[in-house]
Design an enzyme around this catalytic site. Sequence first.
Site, PDB file in Angstrom:
ATOM      1  N   LYS A 160      14.038  40.754  33.731  1.00  0.00           N
ATOM      2  CA  LYS A 160      12.907  40.233  32.970  1.00  0.00           C
ATOM      3  C   LYS A 160      12.625  38.789  33.367  1.00  0.00           C
ATOM      4  O   LYS A 160      13.529  37.939  33.357  1.00  0.00           O
ATOM      5  CB  LYS A 160      13.203  40.310  31.466  1.00  0.00           C
ATOM      6  N   ASP A 188      10.172  42.245  36.042  1.00  0.00           N
ATOM      7  CA  ASP A 188       9.156  42.572  35.042  1.00  0.00           C
ATOM      8  C   ASP A 188       8.733  41.287  34.343  1.00  0.00           C
ATOM      9  O   ASP A 188       9.514  40.693  33.608  1.00  0.00           O
ATOM     10  CB  ASP A 188       9.722  43.569  34.031  1.00  0.00           C
ATOM     11  N   GLU A 214       6.602  44.290  37.904  1.00  0.00           N
ATOM     12  CA  GLU A 214       5.817  44.909  36.838  1.00  0.00           C
ATOM     13  C   GLU A 214       4.936  43.873  36.141  1.00  0.00           C
ATOM     14  O   GLU A 214       5.393  42.780  35.815  1.00  0.00           O
ATOM     15  CB  GLU A 214       6.753  45.522  35.776  1.00  0.00           C
ATOM     16  N   ASP A 239       1.850  48.121  34.195  1.00  0.00           N
ATOM     17  CA  ASP A 239       2.542  48.653  33.016  1.00  0.00           C
ATOM     18  C   ASP A 239       1.591  48.593  31.822  1.00  0.00           C
ATOM     19  O   ASP A 239       0.889  49.553  31.513  1.00  0.00           O
ATOM     20  CB  ASP A 239       3.821  47.868  32.768  1.00  0.00           C
ATOM     21  N   LYS A 263       4.930  55.037  29.994  1.00  0.00           N
ATOM     22  CA  LYS A 263       5.781  54.971  28.802  1.00  0.00           C
ATOM     23  C   LYS A 263       5.128  55.794  27.700  1.00  0.00           C
ATOM     24  O   LYS A 263       3.927  55.658  27.451  1.00  0.00           O
ATOM     25  CB  LYS A 263       5.955  53.526  28.325  1.00  0.00           C
TER      26      LYS A 263
END
Length: 365
Positions: A160, A188, A214, A239, A263
């Site tokens: 992250k 991400d 991402e 995303d 997702k």
Amino acid sequence: MKITEIEIYRLSIPMEPFVIATGTMDYAQNTFIRIHTDTTIYGVGECSAFPMIVGETQDTCLVLARDFAKIWKGKDPLAIDDRLAELDLYIAGNRTIKSAFDIALHDLAAKHAGIPLYQFLRGAKREITTDMTLGIASPEEMAIKAKRLQEGGAVMLKVKLGKDPKTDVARIREIRKAIGFEMPIRIDANQGWSYEDAVEALQGLEPFKIQFCEQPMRTWNDELLPQLRTETIVPIMADESVYSHHDAERLCKADACDYINIKFSKSGGIQEALRINKVAAEYGINCMIGGMLESRLALAAKVHFAYAAPNVKFFDLDTCMVGHLEDPVVGGIQYDGYKIHISDEPGIGGDIDQAFLDRCERWMI
């Protein structure tokens, strides 16, 4: 077959604080449902609200779950398209809670057919290995955690980022010093960068062998994604920019991304996830199946989906491994290190332990 009643549970799972660019989560804000019928068959579903991403909370999910249950009571659960269309007609968006109902219908239908969900979806088993996610911390702390994960058998990392570009580059630099260059790293940003920050960060990260990035920017900057792709060799994965197959079509037509992250909490569940994957495949864009903070129950549903979607090439299915302090699932996804397996029981092959549910707030509609 008719729906007779629906159980709804506040499935709060305590966890270690998890930090991303847009906020911190102290517990998994999940909702669990059971759809009962006038037979012995019932279906189960779970969703995980991530407010700073999807704009839904556990409380909004629970309120709408009771409304959805009233809409469906007395109706045929095997008419999946009709049931899900009723939810979309009732309220726009709110795809997180819709995903729990979608999963439960698919679980129920596969059980009725007497086969595992992936077979119901016309899929086949294949080898799946998940990455392992590192939340945001100081470069030194993240490097220590990365080394610990590598020594524990992790084979790829999802890191992250999305803060100050220079510090983000330092984070990856320290991680690479700790683990070397053989272990894949995907990053991400969770919409954390401006366009200028994204250019600076991604160009600065190019020497560190990044598999993909991402969601570098806020979704309102989607029109800048094609230009961003010309500024860096780091592939871009959409995303938060892709909630539906319409979003996927828009980005694919604009040549705005290299990959798409699917997702259930964004798509509303399996049905729309399959549509997104189909559009992406038509444009030659591979997908990842990811998640919020689901338990091993919803994760099992995602594996069934992945078995039915060969275009899904990347797997971010570690959500229950990033700090959940309790595991209430019976059956569900199983881990052999970071390799993933599910059973061949009918349906999803999982449920929530009743002793855990007895401690949860519950509604029966």
